[in-house]
Scaffold this active site. Structure first.
Site, PDB file in Angstrom:
ATOM      1  N   CYS A 164       0.841  -1.205   0.000  1.00 25.80           N
ATOM      2  CA  CYS A 164       0.000   0.000   0.000  1.00 25.80           C
ATOM      3  C   CYS A 164       0.877   1.256   0.000  1.00 25.80           C
ATOM      4  O   CYS A 164       1.546   1.545  -0.984  1.00 25.80           O
ATOM      5  CB  CYS A 164      -0.982  -0.026   1.159  1.00 25.80           C
ATOM      6  N   HIS A 188      -3.833  -4.711  -0.037  1.00 27.29           N
ATOM      7  CA  HIS A 188      -3.382  -5.255   1.248  1.00 27.29           C
ATOM      8  C   HIS A 188      -3.478  -6.781   1.226  1.00 27.29           C
ATOM      9  O   HIS A 188      -4.554  -7.326   1.501  1.00 27.29           O
ATOM     10  CB  HIS A 188      -4.242  -4.711   2.390  1.00 27.29           C
ATOM     11  N   GLU A 197      -2.399  -8.798   3.425  1.00 25.19           N
ATOM     12  CA  GLU A 197      -2.670  -9.267   4.786  1.00 25.19           C
ATOM     13  C   GLU A 197      -4.148  -9.159   5.152  1.00 25.19           C
ATOM     14  O   GLU A 197      -4.591  -9.733   6.151  1.00 25.19           O
ATOM     15  CB  GLU A 197      -1.814  -8.485   5.792  1.00 25.19           C
TER      16      GLU A 197
END
Length: 221
Positions: A96, A199, A201
């Site tokens: 990001c 993202h 994650e």
């Protein structure tokens, strides 16, 4: 090592330790949790002396570009990071804001100089009636040239985004794009340097596949 991404991946036989760069603006806990789920050992980098402890680096990020650059400089992290990434070819993944900081400059808040690792500038999405800013939520990512980051995902997959600014670049390092009112770059690779706008994650199964592909990559270098 091939720059075009057409690298045959080996099975992850053992885990190398990943250093997550803490400059006060990242989703460190979420990234560590994802790496732990993938049985990867990780630790935190918040001083120049920490870089030598790790075999690869991840730089996550949430927040404003100028503040991020200010923090990196204040913590004296840039020179040591660039020494390991460029001189020692240590694998690096930006997430990001961690992608945006690699650009030459950003127009966020005020004109700010970036790390300059890739050609291009970070600019704000244009206002329109159909696409709200910030760009938040799931969107489809299209991978180019069968890049190995798309292994077990295919030519496209959905990932989670949260940003108002994007990388405007025609750099040949770009290997994936997304459309949100306009097409924009969401992934880059230059040798051992990787970065994604979304993202992983927070992107559930596809995000874990991206991180797994990065972990597999570092076993080959």
């Amino acid at each position: 090592m091939k720059e075009n991404g057409n690298l045959t991946m080996n099975k992850l036989n053992h885990v190398k330790k990943i250093g997550i760069i803490n400059y006060g603006m990242g989703n460190i806990g979420s990234v560590q949790n994802a790496l732990t789920f993938l049985n990867s050992e990780s630790g935190i980098i918040d001083s120049p002396d920490d870089f030598k402890k790790f075999n690869a680096f991840i730089m996550p990020g949430v927040g404003a570009f100028p503040a991020a650059m200010k923090n990196l400089k204040k913590l004296n992290l840039i020179e040591e990071l660039e020494k390991y990434v460029f001189n020692h070819q240590i694998p690096f993944l930006g997430i990001c804001l961690g992608l945006q900081l690699l650009a030459e400059k950003s127009s966020e808040v005020s004109d700010s100089e970036g790390l300059g690792w890739i050609n291009g500038a970070v600019i704000k999405f244009p206002n329109n009636d159909t696409h709200k800013i910030p760009h938040v939520g799931w969107n489809k990512v299209n991978f180019h040239n069968n890049h190995f980051f798309s292994k077990n995902i295919g030519s496209s997959g959905h990932f989670y985004f949260d940003h108002s600014y994007f990388l405007d670049s025609q750099d040949s390092s770009c290997f994936a794009s997304c459309n949100y009112g306009k097409s924009f770059t969401v992934a880059i690779q230059k040798k051992n340097i990787f970065a994604v706008q979304f993202h992983p994650e927070k992107s559930q199964r596809n995000g874990l596949k991206i991180l797994r592909n990065f972990l597999n990559y570092i076993e080959t270098v």
